[in-house]
Design a protein around this motif. Structure first.
Motif, short mmCIF file in Angstrom:
data_model
loop_
_atom_site.label_atom_id
_atom_site.label_comp_id
_atom_site.label_asym_id
_atom_site.label_seq_id
_atom_site.Cartn_x
_atom_site.Cartn_y
_atom_site.Cartn_z
N GLN A 13 0.83 -1.20 0.00
CA GLN A 13 0.00 0.00 0.00
C GLN A 13 0.86 1.25 0.00
OE1 GLN A 13 -3.09 1.32 0.21
NE2 GLN A 13 -4.48 -0.42 0.29
N ALA A 14 0.34 2.33 -0.57
CA ALA A 14 1.03 3.61 -0.54
C ALA A 14 1.36 3.99 0.90
CB ALA A 14 0.18 4.69 -1.19
N GLY A 15 2.58 4.48 1.11
CA GLY A 15 3.04 4.81 2.45
C GLY A 15 3.78 3.68 3.14
N GLY A 16 3.72 2.49 2.57
CA GLY A 16 4.38 1.33 3.14
C GLY A 16 5.84 1.23 2.74
N SER A 17 6.45 0.11 3.12
CA SER A 17 7.88 -0.10 2.88
C SER A 17 8.15 -1.49 2.32
CB SER A 17 8.68 0.06 4.18
OG SER A 17 8.54 1.36 4.72
N ARG A 67 13.73 8.99 0.90
CA ARG A 67 12.79 7.89 1.06
C ARG A 67 13.46 6.52 0.94
NH1 ARG A 67 8.82 7.06 -2.43
NH2 ARG A 67 9.91 8.02 -4.21
N ASN A 84 11.06 3.30 1.59
CA ASN A 84 10.09 3.78 2.56
C ASN A 84 9.17 4.81 1.92
OD1 ASN A 84 11.36 2.29 4.74
ND2 ASN A 84 12.93 3.90 4.79
N SER A 85 8.04 5.06 2.57
CA SER A 85 7.06 6.05 2.09
C SER A 85 6.77 5.85 0.61
CB SER A 85 7.58 7.46 2.36
OG SER A 85 7.82 7.67 3.74
N LEU A 86 6.48 4.64 0.24
CA LEU A 86 6.28 4.31 -1.17
C LEU A 86 5.06 5.00 -1.75
CD1 LEU A 86 7.28 0.56 -1.01
CD2 LEU A 86 8.29 2.26 -2.56
N LYS A 87 5.18 5.41 -3.01
CA LYS A 87 4.13 6.09 -3.74
C LYS A 87 3.72 5.24 -4.94
CE LYS A 87 6.38 10.51 -2.70
NZ LYS A 87 6.98 11.74 -3.30
N ASP A 90 6.13 4.87 -7.74
CA ASP A 90 7.29 4.00 -7.57
C ASP A 90 7.08 2.63 -8.19
OD1 ASP A 90 8.88 5.85 -6.05
OD2 ASP A 90 7.69 5.36 -4.28
N SER A 122 -2.87 2.55 -4.33
CA SER A 122 -3.37 3.73 -3.64
C SER A 122 -4.25 3.35 -2.46
CB SER A 122 -4.16 4.62 -4.60
OG SER A 122 -3.35 5.03 -5.68
#
Length: 122
Positions: A13-17, A67, A84-87, A90, A122
């Protein structure tokens, strides 16, 4: 000559790592650095990060600075990419590479891994 085995890709998920790993074997002495590239659907392959086997020099694309972190474990001949903080942007196939990192910051890729898919929803 040099074999690169990648692992760690997946769906997040977005925000994950995620952490990608690349284990090198063979004539690794011919290369002084390892790097990561990525290619998203419909886009050109782009540089992500690179690190020398010795010393502390690291280089990052502007899009991932702050990130992503590239690191190494010389005893295991392995390089990692902590993401980190994946978008969603990415999302791409990530490729490990071995080659020469010049003082200018330019990285010449001589060997490539098979690629691993990273998908950020997202």
């Amino acid at each position: 000559q040099v074999q690169l085995v990648e692992s760690g890709g997946g769906l997040v998920q977005a925000g994950g790592s995620l952490r990608l790993s690349c284990a090198a074997s063979g004539r690794t002495f011919s290369s002084n650095a390892m790097g990561w590239f990525r290619q998203a659907p419909g886009k050109e392959r782009e540089f992500v990060a690179a690190i020398r086997w010795s010393g502390v020099g690291t280089y990052y694309a502007d899009s991932v600075k702050g990130r992503f972190i590239i690191s190494r474990d010389n005893a295991k001949n392995t390089v990692y990419l902590q993401m980190n903080s994946l978008k969603p942007e990415d999302t791409a196939v990530y490729y490990c590479a071995a080659g020469l990192l010049y003082s200018s910051g330019s990285f010449r890729s001589d060997y490539w891994g098979q690629g691993t898919q990273v998908t950020v929803s997202s």
